[in-house]
Design an enzyme around this catalytic site. Structure first.
Site, short mmCIF file in Angstrom:
data_model
loop_
_atom_site.label_atom_id
_atom_site.label_comp_id
_atom_site.label_asym_id
_atom_site.label_seq_id
_atom_site.Cartn_x
_atom_site.Cartn_y
_atom_site.Cartn_z
N ALA A 76 33.84 34.79 38.41
CA ALA A 76 35.22 35.26 38.25
C ALA A 76 35.26 36.76 38.00
O ALA A 76 34.28 37.36 37.54
CB ALA A 76 35.90 34.52 37.08
N ASP A 77 36.39 37.34 38.32
CA ASP A 77 36.63 38.75 38.01
C ASP A 77 38.11 38.93 37.71
O ASP A 77 38.96 38.37 38.40
CB ASP A 77 36.22 39.65 39.17
CG ASP A 77 36.30 41.12 38.78
OD1 ASP A 77 35.46 41.55 37.97
OD2 ASP A 77 37.22 41.83 39.24
N THR A 78 38.40 39.71 36.67
CA THR A 78 39.79 39.92 36.25
C THR A 78 40.16 41.38 36.39
O THR A 78 39.39 42.26 35.96
CB THR A 78 40.00 39.46 34.80
OG1 THR A 78 39.69 38.06 34.70
CG2 THR A 78 41.45 39.66 34.36
#
Length: 198
Positions: A76-78
């Site tokens: 994941a990446d935010t």
């Protein structure tokens, strides 16, 4: 069927060292191990924020393609964005202060891209939440940065910390997405993914 039944014979890997993501995935009742790699998180400057979050999540997942087969890997990446300008992790105190001043008294978007890898297939998606901040005073911003050191957080803040308690007026969308992982969406997308490729 409960997702945990789908995962009963599958080892789950979280490709992240983020303590927030570890906690959120654990709260879903999923057993997992953590493996992460340092990757180049650069991206094409022409990409919109949604594409950037997915692109980096897929980069993280792709770095494991040769090492993961029957396991399920979650990457994941935010990103935090205002008017399509992306706020990454602040490099220092002044950078964090500049970001929080920009977020003060207005709304911004938090977008998390998620990539699932299983048996050589990658499925990715993103979740978007709108966060509305009250006006923050200079002393509130300074107190937060000095006491919470938000240098590992996109946009220079954690909604679950003091700044979120005193500064966030309301949110539209998933709260856990702002923390770092949209848990409800992840739960249902994993289930769907394993039904198709499990």
């Amino acid at each position: 069927m409960d997702l945990r039944q789908y995962l009963s014979n599958i080892n789950v890997i979280l490709a992240s060292n983020s303590p927030r993501r570890k906690e959120l995935l654990g709260q879903l009742g999923i057993d997992f191990e953590v493996k992460s790699k340092d990757i180049d998180e650069s991206y094409p400057t022409s990409f919109r924020p949604e594409a950037v979050a997915v692109y980096i999540a897929e980069k993280k997942a792709n770095s494991f393609v040769e090492h993961v087969s029957s396991e399920l890997l979650i990457a994941a990446d935010t990103v935090v964005t205002i008017d399509d300008e992306i706020f990454g992790k602040p490099v220092d105190y002044q950078d964090a202060k500049k970001m929080l001043n920009a977020l003060s008294a207005r709304s911004h978007e938090v977008i998390t891209g998620v990539a699932l890898l299983h048996r050589g297939k990658i499925f990715s998606f993103f979740e978007k939440t709108v966060v509305h901040f009250k006006e923050l005073t200079d002393s509130e911003i300074e107190y937060y940065i000095l006491n919470y050191q938000p240098f590992d957080k996109a946009g220079a803040y954690g909604i679950q910390e003091w700044i979120g308690m005193i500064g966030v007026d309301k949110i539209d969308g998933s709260y856990t997405n702002v923390v770092g992982l949209p848990t409800a969406r992840v739960y249902h997308e994993i289930k769907s993914f394993l039904q198709n490729f499990g």
